[in-house]
Design a protein around this motif. Structure first.
Motif, mmCIF file in Angstrom:
data_model
loop_
_atom_site.group_PDB
_atom_site.id
_atom_site.type_symbol
_atom_site.label_atom_id
_atom_site.label_comp_id
_atom_site.label_asym_id
_atom_site.label_seq_id
_atom_site.Cartn_x
_atom_site.Cartn_y
_atom_site.Cartn_z
ATOM 1 N N VAL A 129 0.825 -1.212 0.000
ATOM 2 C CA VAL A 129 0.000 0.000 0.000
ATOM 3 C C VAL A 129 0.858 1.260 0.000
ATOM 4 O O VAL A 129 0.393 2.334 -0.391
ATOM 5 N N ALA A 160 3.460 4.148 -0.899
ATOM 6 C CA ALA A 160 3.994 4.772 -2.109
ATOM 7 C C ALA A 160 5.508 4.668 -2.181
ATOM 8 O O ALA A 160 6.083 4.581 -3.265
ATOM 9 N N GLU A 211 1.160 -2.972 -14.144
ATOM 10 C CA GLU A 211 -0.019 -2.201 -13.752
ATOM 11 C C GLU A 211 -0.761 -1.662 -14.964
ATOM 12 O O GLU A 211 -1.974 -1.429 -14.905
ATOM 13 N N ARG A 221 -5.765 -1.525 -8.112
ATOM 14 C CA ARG A 221 -6.277 -0.634 -7.080
ATOM 15 C C ARG A 221 -5.620 -0.939 -5.732
ATOM 16 O O ARG A 221 -5.297 -2.082 -5.439
ATOM 17 N N LEU A 222 -5.457 0.115 -4.946
ATOM 18 C CA LEU A 222 -4.900 0.055 -3.581
ATOM 19 C C LEU A 222 -3.432 -0.363 -3.565
ATOM 20 O O LEU A 222 -2.967 -0.968 -2.602
ATOM 21 N N HIS A 250 -0.884 3.644 -2.662
ATOM 22 C CA HIS A 250 -1.772 4.802 -2.523
ATOM 23 C C HIS A 250 -1.684 5.470 -1.151
ATOM 24 O O HIS A 250 -2.385 6.444 -0.895
ATOM 25 N N TYR A 261 -1.509 3.422 8.668
ATOM 26 C CA TYR A 261 -2.536 2.648 7.967
ATOM 27 C C TYR A 261 -2.963 1.454 8.824
ATOM 28 O O TYR A 261 -2.227 0.993 9.691
ATOM 29 N N TRP A 275 -8.040 -0.435 5.330
ATOM 30 C CA TRP A 275 -7.921 -1.175 4.075
ATOM 31 C C TRP A 275 -9.232 -1.857 3.723
ATOM 32 O O TRP A 275 -9.663 -1.837 2.558
ATOM 33 N N GLU A 324 -11.681 0.540 2.240
ATOM 34 C CA GLU A 324 -11.278 0.926 0.891
ATOM 35 C C GLU A 324 -11.470 -0.232 -0.082
ATOM 36 O O GLU A 324 -11.878 -0.022 -1.234
ATOM 37 N N GLU A 379 -13.705 -0.421 -3.548
ATOM 38 C CA GLU A 379 -13.141 -0.798 -4.848
ATOM 39 C C GLU A 379 -13.862 -2.019 -5.430
ATOM 40 O O GLU A 379 -14.050 -2.115 -6.654
#
Length: 299
Positions: free
Chosen positions: A35, A37, A51, A57-58, A61, A68, A73, A76, A80
Motif C-alpha cells: 500500500v 507509495a 499495472e 487498485r490500492l 496509494h 494505515y 484497508w 477501501e 473498490e
C-alpha cells in the motif's frame, strides 16, 4: 469475487494479472506493505508495465507518514470491489496479509478510537514496561502475547486503558464483514517450501540491485517519517538502513533481509494453510495455466 492468497514470492500477483486480463478484471491489493507509495521495489509491487496491463487498485496509494490499518484497508477494498462490480469487472484480490483478508470477510472488532493522550503515553514506554503494565490490566493478553512484540503489546494496553474493556472482549464482536454477501472464489497458493525459499532469496537479491537500497535511503532522509512508522517496519528496511549507516556490509544486510523474508513467508504459509476455511482450495502448483483452472467459472 476472486481471491488469490499466498505467502510472499508465491506468484500471486502474476496469477492475479493473468486472470484479470482474461476476464476483464480489476486487481485489488491485499498486501500490507504494497500500500505504501515509498516501497514499490522493496514490497514487490507490480511493475509500472504490469499495472498498465489491467486495472490495479490500492497499490502505493498510502504515504509513509500515515498510520494505515486493516480496518481502513477493508473499507477501501469494499469500495473498490463495489466499483469494479458496478462496471462489470471481476474483482481479483491478491495478497498474503491474513489480517486484511479476515477483516474484509469476517468484519472487525468495533474498538472505539483510542484516546490520543493514552496512545502517546503507552507508545512512549519501553516494551518491557508496557508488558508489565499489561499483565496488571489484562493478564490473559500478557500471557498470550510475546513480551517483545512491541506493536501488539502496546495495542492491547492502550485498548484496555482507553475503553475499559480488553481487546479480546472487543474481538468477540465483529461487524462489517462481507463474506456472506459475496460470491467468493478463493485459491490459496502453497508452493513447495524449498522452491518458495529459493524464490524469496532470489527476489531479495534482485531488489537490492534494482532500487530497494535507494528507497530506504529516501525513507531515512524523511524527517516526517519517524523510526517507528509502519512503513519503516517493512521487511528489509531495517537491514538496508543498517547497511547505509555502516553497521552491516551489503552482503550481511542482504543475508539478514533474506532470512527475515523467509521467516515471514513461513508464518504466512502456516496461517494460510490452517486458518482459512477448510473448503477453500489450496494448490502447490506453480504453473499459472493450472492455477487459472481453479477459476474456470469466470472464463
Amino acid at each position: 469475487m476472486a481471491l488469490i492468497a499466498g505467502p510472499t514470492a508465491s506468484g500471486k500477483s502474476a496469477l492475479a494479472i493473468e486472470l484479470a486480463e482474461r476476464v476483464g478484471g480489476t486487481v485489488i491489493n491485499a498486501d500490507s506493505a504494497q500500500v505504501y507509495a515509498e516501497l514499490r521495489v522493496l514490497s514487490a509491487r507490480p511493475s509500472v508495465e504490469d499495472e498498465a496491463r489491467v486495472q490495479h487498485r490500492l497499490f502505493g496509494h498510502v504515504a509513509g507518514t500515515e498510520d494505515y490499518s486493516a480496518a481502513r484497508w477493508a473499507e477501501e477494498a469494499k469500495a473498490e470491489i463495489k466499483t469494479a462490480q458496478e462496471r462489470g469487472s471481476l474483482p481479483v484480490l491478491a495478497g498474503g496479509t491474513g489480517m486484511y483478508i479476515r477483516t474484509l470477510l469476517d468484519g472487525i472488532a468495533p474498538v472505539p478510537e483510542i484516546d490520543p493522550a493514552i496512545r502517546a503515553e503507552v507508545r512512549a514506554l519501553p516494551v518491557s514496561e508496557t508488558h508489565r503494565l499489561l499483565g496488571e490490566a489484562d493478564p490473559e493478553a500478557a500471557a498470550r502475547l510475546n513480551a517483545g512484540d512491541t506493536t501488539r503489546v502496546a495495542r492491547a494496553l492502550e485498548v484496555v486503558r482507553s475503553t475499559g474493556r480488553t481487546l479480546a472482549a472487543w474481538q468477540a464482536e465483529r461487524v462489517g464483514g462481507i463474506g456472506e454477501a459475496i460470491d467468493l472464489a478463493p485459491l490459496i497458493l502453497l508452493p513447495e517450501r524449498a522452491w518458495l525459499a529459493e524464490r524469496c532469496d532470489r527476489r531479495l537479491s534482485a531488489m537490492f540491485g534494482e532500487g530497494a537500497v535507494e528507497e530506504v535511503h529516501g525513507l531515512l532522509e524523511r524527517a516526517d517519517i519517524p523510526a517507528n512508522a509502519p512503513v519503516r517496519r517493512a521487511i528489509g528496511v531495517a537491514e538496508i538502513a543498517a547497511f547505509l549507516e555502516g553497521s552491516l556490509t551489503r552482503d550481511e544486510a542482504l543475508e539478514r533481509a533474506q532470512a527475515a523474508t523467509r521467516q515471514y513467508a513461513k508464518r504466512q504459509y502456516t496461517w494460510l494453510r490452517h486458518q482459512p476455511p477448510a473448503d477453500w482450495p489450496r494448490t502447490d502448483s506453480t504453473d499459472i495455466s493450472k492455477q487459472i483452472g481453479y477459476f474456470a467459472r469466470f472464463l
